[in-house]
Design a protein around this motif. Structure first.
Motif, PDB file in Angstrom:
ATOM      1  N   ARG A  13       4.594   2.448  -5.221  1.00 47.11           N
ATOM      2  CA  ARG A  13       4.796   1.449  -5.709  1.00 47.11           C
ATOM      3  C   ARG A  13       6.110   1.216  -6.322  1.00 47.11           C
ATOM      4  O   ARG A  13       6.885   0.380  -5.900  1.00 47.11           O
ATOM      5  CB  ARG A  13       3.808   0.738  -6.026  1.00 47.11           C
ATOM      6  N   LEU A  57       8.792   1.802  -3.583  1.00 47.13           N
ATOM      7  CA  LEU A  57       9.188   1.344  -3.216  1.00 47.13           C
ATOM      8  C   LEU A  57       9.557  -0.200  -2.504  1.00 47.13           C
ATOM      9  O   LEU A  57      10.830  -0.901  -2.743  1.00 47.13           O
ATOM     10  CB  LEU A  57       7.866   1.185  -1.446  1.00 47.13           C
ATOM     11  N   VAL A  58       9.102  -0.452  -4.174  1.00 46.77           N
ATOM     12  CA  VAL A  58       9.192  -1.298  -5.065  1.00 46.77           C
ATOM     13  C   VAL A  58       9.874  -1.664  -5.531  1.00 46.77           C
ATOM     14  O   VAL A  58      11.008  -2.495  -5.938  1.00 46.77           O
ATOM     15  CB  VAL A  58       7.477  -2.447  -5.843  1.00 46.77           C
ATOM     16  N   ASP A  85       5.606  -7.853  -1.179  1.00 52.55           N
ATOM     17  CA  ASP A  85       6.397  -6.880  -0.789  1.00 52.55           C
ATOM     18  C   ASP A  85       5.063  -5.418  -0.090  1.00 52.55           C
ATOM     19  O   ASP A  85       5.162  -4.595  -0.663  1.00 52.55           O
ATOM     20  CB  ASP A  85       7.894  -6.441  -0.455  1.00 52.55           C
ATOM     21  N   TRP A  86       4.158  -5.652   0.209  1.00 49.95           N
ATOM     22  CA  TRP A  86       3.357  -4.620   0.493  1.00 49.95           C
ATOM     23  C   TRP A  86       3.586  -3.680   1.385  1.00 49.95           C
ATOM     24  O   TRP A  86       2.660  -2.675   1.183  1.00 49.95           O
ATOM     25  CB  TRP A  86       1.783  -4.940   0.711  1.00 49.95           C
ATOM     26  N   VAL A  87       4.100  -4.283   2.092  1.00 49.09           N
ATOM     27  CA  VAL A  87       3.877  -3.225   3.190  1.00 49.09           C
ATOM     28  C   VAL A  87       5.901  -2.347   3.861  1.00 49.09           C
ATOM     29  O   VAL A  87       6.498  -3.522   3.347  1.00 49.09           O
ATOM     30  CB  VAL A  87       3.612  -3.793   4.954  1.00 49.09           C
ATOM     31  N   HIS A  88       6.176  -1.212   3.832  1.00 48.43           N
ATOM     32  CA  HIS A  88       7.046  -0.531   3.423  1.00 48.43           C
ATOM     33  C   HIS A  88       7.307  -0.077   5.533  1.00 48.43           C
ATOM     34  O   HIS A  88       7.212   1.088   4.952  1.00 48.43           O
ATOM     35  CB  HIS A  88       7.925   0.267   2.542  1.00 48.43           C
ATOM     36  N   GLY A  89       7.240  -0.484   6.087  1.00 47.76           N
ATOM     37  CA  GLY A  89       7.419   0.801   7.704  1.00 47.76           C
ATOM     38  C   GLY A  89       6.169   0.598   7.721  1.00 47.76           C
ATOM     39  O   GLY A  89       5.146  -0.123   8.038  1.00 47.76           O
TER      40      GLY A  89
END
Length: 408
Positions: A174, A177-178, A292-296
């Protein structure tokens, strides 16, 4: 749960309740799963947890409800008591016809290690799941076709078609990514543990024998009690707000503060307090909801996506809901990015509502003075079969129909 016709290589990071449930759901959807856990062996720390009917439904869909029920207790009532006066505020009847008609799945209380063991056993038995311990993820790199995980240990890289980050409150993935910094400390701490029911005496013995979930609400503190493991153990959790919290020190929320905060409690609570485990103090954290739970090809799940305070007893329940929704999405899409997007779209709003709702319920539970008096008066008018205020928590969002799986 729909099953894909094109198996993907799914990596799950984190071997807690959410990670194991995610691995099981993905495998049951037809995919090959590798779960990596940084600890040298699988295990779960903590004491009891509550599994509302939304969690029982999820466990049924994962195929492990019967195993969990072998050791869990189905309490007859949820009871809220005034921690100062010892008077009952309100109660819910969990065995009534109104409960069964509305929710259809049991309300259970269990030891965390028992739930974890049931999920771990199911993962070990599934031929499409590989479990690896001693794997600490340090980097995740993705392109249009795959994700590569690197580890602190000399174990090589792991390449997967998609990655599920279920690595908890302090999720490294996380942060990568976040990048939203540290979790938010609530200034509350918990002392928790389970002890043999045979050690209960007096009023505590009667409460233990009733098998009810008891919540003693007081000013800036509360005590929760219920039996676990077939009634052989009694779980107790004492929670209070510290007056000495500082973000750069660990010297707050001490045993001395615990005793001071509960000093004015009624006799039943004071009798229980010496038997609350003092082996470990648990500061309580959450985060504001994020979109934004999903990154690609990487998706967050459980506490990595939506850490919440424990006041609605939904942390593990929401991780289980995540896992089921993830499995259903992975069974309906050939592209993992599409599956992850569908999963997040289904879960994001509900999880955010429960995150914020948990904060609000904690505030209600810990009211002081006139606020507590008004709370008690309002809740006293409820009947034991009035589930309107909590039904939205205990009823998961209906599953949407995923897009048909494309032919390979």
């Amino acid at each position: 749960m729909p099953v894909t016709t094109t198996p993907l290589r799914i990596a799950v990071v984190g071997g807690g309740i959410g990670g194991l449930a995610a691995a099981l759901a993905a495998a049951r959807a037809g995919h090959r799963v590798t779960l990596v856990e940084r600890a040298a062996r699988f295990g779960e720390i903590g004491a009891g947890l509550q599994l509302a009917p939304n969690a029982s439904l999820a466990l049924e869909e994962l195929g492990v409800l019967a195993e969990v029920r072998r050791t869990a207790v189905a309490p007859p009532r949820l009871v809220m008591m005034d921690a100062l006066t010892g008077d009952q505020i309100t109660a819910l009847d969990l065995r009534s016809a109104a409960y069964r008609e509305r929710f259809r799945h049991p309300y259970l209380v269990t030891h965390r290690t028992d739930l974890h063991a049931a999920l771990l056993a199911a993962c070990r038995e599934h031929p499409a799941i590989t479990l690896r311990t001693g794997h600490t993820v340090t980097h995740a790199e993705q392109d249009a076709t795959a994700v590569r995980l690197r580890f602190a240990e000399p174990v090589g890289e792991l390449t997967a078609d998609a990655v599920v980050a279920a690595d908890g409150l302090h999720s490294r993935l996380r942060q990568a990514l976040v990048g939203d910094g540290d979790p938010v400390c609530s200034r509350y701490v918990a002392f928790r543990g389970a002890l043999p029911t045979t050690r209960m005496t007096g009023r505590m013995s009667r409460h233990a024998a009733s098998e009810a979930v008891m919540v003693w609400a007081g000013p800036r503190m509360h005590l929760v009690q219920y039996p676990v493991r077939r009634g052989e153990l009694y779980n107790q959790v004492a929670v209070f707000e510290s007056d000495h919290y500082t973000p750069d020190s660990d010297d707050w929320g001490t045993e001395a503060e615990l005793e001071e905060r509960f000093a004015g409690a009624c006799r039943a609570v004071r009798e229980a307090l010496p038997l609350v485990s003092r082996e470990r103090r648990w500061p309580l954290y959450d985060r504001p909801p994020v979109d934004d739970w999903v990154h690609g090809r990487i998706a967050l799940l459980g506490d990595a996506a939506h850490p919440m305070l424990q006041y609605l007893a939904q942390g593990a329940c929401q991780a289980l809901e995540d896992a089921v929704a993830l499995g259903q999405a992975l069974g309906g899409f050939t592209d993992p990015a599409d599956a992850f997007a569908a999963y997040a779209d289904r879960r994001r709003e509900r999880a955010a509502r429960i995150q914020t709702g948990a904060r609000r319920f904690g505030e209600i539970c810990h009211l002081e003075g006139m606020g507590a008096t008004l709370r008690n008066a309002l809740l006293a008018s409820r009947t034991p079969e009035d589930f309107d205020d909590v039904s939205w928590v205990w009823t998961p969002a209906p599953a949407s129909n995923p897009a048909p799986v494309s032919a390979p």
